[in-house]
Design an enzyme around this catalytic site. Structure first.
Site, PDB file in Angstrom:
ATOM      1  N   ASP A  96      36.593   6.986  95.811  1.00  0.00           N
ATOM      2  CA  ASP A  96      36.739   8.426  95.532  1.00  0.00           C
ATOM      3  C   ASP A  96      37.472   8.681  94.218  1.00  0.00           C
ATOM      4  O   ASP A  96      37.753   9.829  93.877  1.00  0.00           O
ATOM      5  CB  ASP A  96      37.428   9.140  96.689  1.00  0.00           C
ATOM      6  CG  ASP A  96      38.866   8.679  96.925  1.00  0.00           C
ATOM      7  OD1 ASP A  96      39.315   7.748  96.219  1.00  0.00           O
ATOM      8  OD2 ASP A  96      39.536   9.243  97.812  1.00  0.00           O
ATOM      9  N   ASP A 143      44.819   4.328  96.788  1.00  0.00           N
ATOM     10  CA  ASP A 143      45.110   4.516  98.210  1.00  0.00           C
ATOM     11  C   ASP A 143      46.001   3.393  98.730  1.00  0.00           C
ATOM     12  O   ASP A 143      46.271   2.405  98.032  1.00  0.00           O
ATOM     13  CB  ASP A 143      43.810   4.605  99.012  1.00  0.00           C
ATOM     14  CG  ASP A 143      42.783   3.549  98.604  1.00  0.00           C
ATOM     15  OD1 ASP A 143      43.154   2.364  98.537  1.00  0.00           O
ATOM     16  OD2 ASP A 143      41.623   3.920  98.329  1.00  0.00           O
ATOM     17  N   GLU A 180      67.593  10.386  92.997  1.00  0.00           N
ATOM     18  CA  GLU A 180      67.200  10.819  91.657  1.00  0.00           C
ATOM     19  C   GLU A 180      68.064  12.018  91.297  1.00  0.00           C
ATOM     20  O   GLU A 180      68.112  12.993  92.047  1.00  0.00           O
ATOM     21  CB  GLU A 180      65.730  11.205  91.621  1.00  0.00           C
ATOM     22  CG  GLU A 180      65.288  11.719  90.249  1.00  0.00           C
ATOM     23  CD  GLU A 180      63.977  12.486  90.284  1.00  0.00           C
ATOM     24  OE1 GLU A 180      63.234  12.410  89.301  1.00  0.00           O
ATOM     25  OE2 GLU A 180      63.706  13.180  91.287  1.00  0.00           O
ATOM     26  N   ASP A 202      41.889   1.994  93.771  1.00  0.00           N
ATOM     27  CA  ASP A 202      41.007   2.783  94.637  1.00  0.00           C
ATOM     28  C   ASP A 202      40.084   1.827  95.381  1.00  0.00           C
ATOM     29  O   ASP A 202      39.310   1.088  94.769  1.00  0.00           O
ATOM     30  CB  ASP A 202      40.194   3.758  93.775  1.00  0.00           C
ATOM     31  CG  ASP A 202      39.071   4.434  94.546  1.00  0.00           C
ATOM     32  OD1 ASP A 202      39.191   4.558  95.785  1.00  0.00           O
ATOM     33  OD2 ASP A 202      38.070   4.823  93.914  1.00  0.00           O
ATOM     34  N   ASP A 261      64.162  12.400  96.283  1.00  0.00           N
ATOM     35  CA  ASP A 261      63.623  13.117  95.133  1.00  0.00           C
ATOM     36  C   ASP A 261      64.493  14.309  94.758  1.00  0.00           C
ATOM     37  O   ASP A 261      64.806  15.147  95.613  1.00  0.00           O
ATOM     38  CB  ASP A 261      62.197  13.592  95.466  1.00  0.00           C
ATOM     39  CG  ASP A 261      61.580  14.385  94.345  1.00  0.00           C
ATOM     40  OD1 ASP A 261      61.333  13.809  93.280  1.00  0.00           O
ATOM     41  OD2 ASP A 261      61.342  15.602  94.542  1.00  0.00           O
ATOM     42  N   ASN A 300      38.132   3.001  98.209  1.00  0.00           N
ATOM     43  CA  ASN A 300      37.060   3.699  98.936  1.00  0.00           C
ATOM     44  C   ASN A 300      36.134   4.491  98.020  1.00  0.00           C
ATOM     45  O   ASN A 300      35.290   5.251  98.493  1.00  0.00           O
ATOM     46  CB  ASN A 300      37.644   4.603 100.029  1.00  0.00           C
ATOM     47  CG  ASN A 300      38.506   5.728  99.476  1.00  0.00           C
ATOM     48  OD1 ASN A 300      38.654   5.867  98.253  1.00  0.00           O
ATOM     49  ND2 ASN A 300      39.081   6.529 100.365  1.00  0.00           N
TER      50      ASN A 300
END
Length: 544
Positions: free
Chosen positions: A38, A42, A277, A34, A213, A36
């Protein structure tokens, strides 16, 4: 004990695409770094750590979904295929990540979710508006039975019927997963064109591959026949989905035909890696159908190891020998852990085992298999599955089925970078999931300083693999030995590599003829010289 011997570079004249035998490192972006404040990882966080990733010796990264999404299934419910969700950053952040990865020699693979979207997607908003607009058949709509019941008996993966009533259309819509993930009608040529256009958007940016996926959920029986029952027997049942054989709600024979369209598009951009997958109890026929020949996908992986509760020589042999033939039969990929499955050392290690030694064993084994190894973030550190309290759970499956299932959050906790900060260097603020128990003690900064750490052993194993064409693309066989000793032989041209693993809890003898004429390349728990026995959890790899 970790022992390493440098070996000369070994080359092979055979021309192979870059992805065949490549090592892929999976990143779950919410939990990587992280930047930023929060509490959520990211894209800039991934970019910041690309030097670390390249230093592992992997060939490519696979980034789990970062597309715009309401995050009810944490990115697998896409509301815009061609944009970055603000929680992860911007399209410019992705461009910067891609450029830095390529500068470091890393390929970049991203997810594509073709079975469903979010119900926040504009396509669904238009589809549910009426029965006679251009998007009306982009999703799967059916009238109720005369008594108002759902159209058939299909069940969703996350529990309950695979149908939800929509008052706007006065019809049910289908969803194999959450009700907020309506099923796309991938039988529709218009839907296929839209999905290919989304893929083209990212190929134009320069991505090197796609992980598709749950692709066997992309198409269904157009006659909507009921699934037959599957009696529980001795199986553990956590949801109604487990009581059906899923022969009509998924796995339609037209899926491989659509995969040919995906491959044809990818081929116009050069050598692009496409990996499917394939979940389910009998994935092999579908894996072959998706990958055979030169017109379909590059590779596929199943859940052979991802949900296995034990690791044995028999399991390894059975999985590998399904893919021991020529590459025209298809090329497998392998994962022991990922964002959906409990971490492998927590499932497989015997009671009281040295988890670091066991993690070295599983990482080395993964890197010795014929196929593409997919290493999940934190496996290089030997992270165990975290226990997440009910009040901290985020996974909708875990919340719905608690406590009958552990859910997925325990494998998604933050990556530990340091051991001298409240949140293990992942964030300066409370993260979206708590840091796993004991994970800070296995942080990158801690293991960097320890020459015998899981991290440094894994780097050494990566180096051995990178210098061995036999380990990357060679044939596989299994010399006869007595379990729990596992012996894997990889051969290409004149290069022969023998890999030994003690999967048991006691020291086992090593037959002299098995390693005669070899020189050791790498070992854990035993000297690198030719071994006469292997202690529990020990690894030895040699070449002749």
């Amino acid at each position: 004990m970790t022992s390493v011997r440098k070996s000369p570079a070994h080359t092979d004249q055979a021309s192979q695409p870059w992805w065949r035998g490549a090592v892929v490192y999976q990143i779950y972006p919410r939990s990587y770094l992280d930047t930023n404040g929060d509490g959520v990882g990211d894209l800039p966080g991934i970019t910041r750590k690309l030097g670390y990733i390249a230093g592992l010796g992997v060939d490519a990264i696979w980034i789990s979904p970062f597309f715009r999404s309401p995050m009810r299934d944490f990115g697998y419910d896409v509301s815009d295929y061609c944009d970055v969700d603000p929680v992860f950053g911007t399209l410019e952040d992705f461009d910067a990540l891609l450029a830095e990865a390529h500068r470091l020699g890393l390929k970049v693979i991203i997810d594509q979710v073709y079975a469903h979207t979010s119900d926040d997607h504009d396509w669904f908003a238009q589809s549910r508006a009426s029965r006679d607009n251009p998007y009306s058949d982009w999703y799967v709509w059916r009238d109720p039975k005369p008594d108002g019941a759902p159209p058939n008996n299909w069940q969703s993966v996350f529990g309950g019927p695979a149908w939800t009533w929509d008052a706007r259309r006065q019809q049910y819509y289908m969803h194999n997963f959450l009700a907020s993930q309506p099923q796309l009608n991938a039988h529709s040529p218009a839907v296929q064109e839209a999905l290919l256009a989304a893929a083209k958007f990212w190929l134009d940016k320069g991505v090197d591959g796609f992980r598709l996926d749950a692709i066997n959920f992309a198409m269904f029986d157009p006659e909507f026949r009921d699934n037959p029952p599957w009696p529980a027997g001795t199986r553990t049942i956590t949801r109604p989905f487990d009581l059906q054989r899923h022969i009509h709600n998924q796995s339609h024979p037209d899926i491989p035909v659509f995969m040919e369209r995906v491959r044809a598009l990818a081929d116009t951009y050069g050598t692009v890696f496409t990996v499917a997958e394939v979940p389910g109890p009998d994935p092999l026929p579908e894996m072959r159908a998706f990958t055979e020949g030169e017109k379909r996908l590059s590779s596929a992986y199943s859940f052979d190891f991802l949900y296995a509760q034990s690791l044995s020589p028999r399991r390894v042999k059975a999985s590998q020998m399904n893919w021991a033939g020529p590459v025209s039969e298809g090329w497998p990929s392998w994962a022991f852990s990922n964002h959906d499955a409990p971490r492998c050392i927590s499932r497989w290690s015997p009671p009281g085992a040295d988890l670091s030694a066991y993690a070295k064993l599983t990482n080395a084994l993964l890197l010795c298999l014929r196929g593409n190894p997919i290493l999940y973030q934190g496996e290089e550190l030997g992270l165990a599955q975290a226990e997440v309290a009910f009040e901290d759970l985020q996974d909708p499956e875990a919340i719905a089925n608690w406590p009958r299932t552990l859910g997925r959050d325990g494998a998604r906790t933050p990556m530990p970078w340091t051991n001298d900060s409240p949140f293990a260097g992942f964030s300066e603020h409370k993260p979206w999931l708590p840091v796993g128990q004991g994970h800070a003690d296995r942080a990158v900064a801690v293991q960097e300083q320890d020459g015998a750490s899981v991290l440094n052993f894994t780097r050494a194993m990566m180096s051995v693999r990178s210098q061995s064409r036999a380990l990357q693309t060679g044939d596989v066989s299994f010399p006869e030995v007595t379990p729990p000793l596992l012996a894997i032989r990889r051969e290409l041209n004149a290069e022969v590599v023998t890999c030994l693993f003690n999967l048991g809890t006691e020291t086992v003898p090593v037959p002299a003829g098995l390693v005669s004429g070899h020189h050791g390349l790498l070992a854990s728990g035993v000297p690198v010289d030719l071994p006469s026995e292997l202690p529990a959890n020990a690894v030895w790899i040699g070449r002749r």
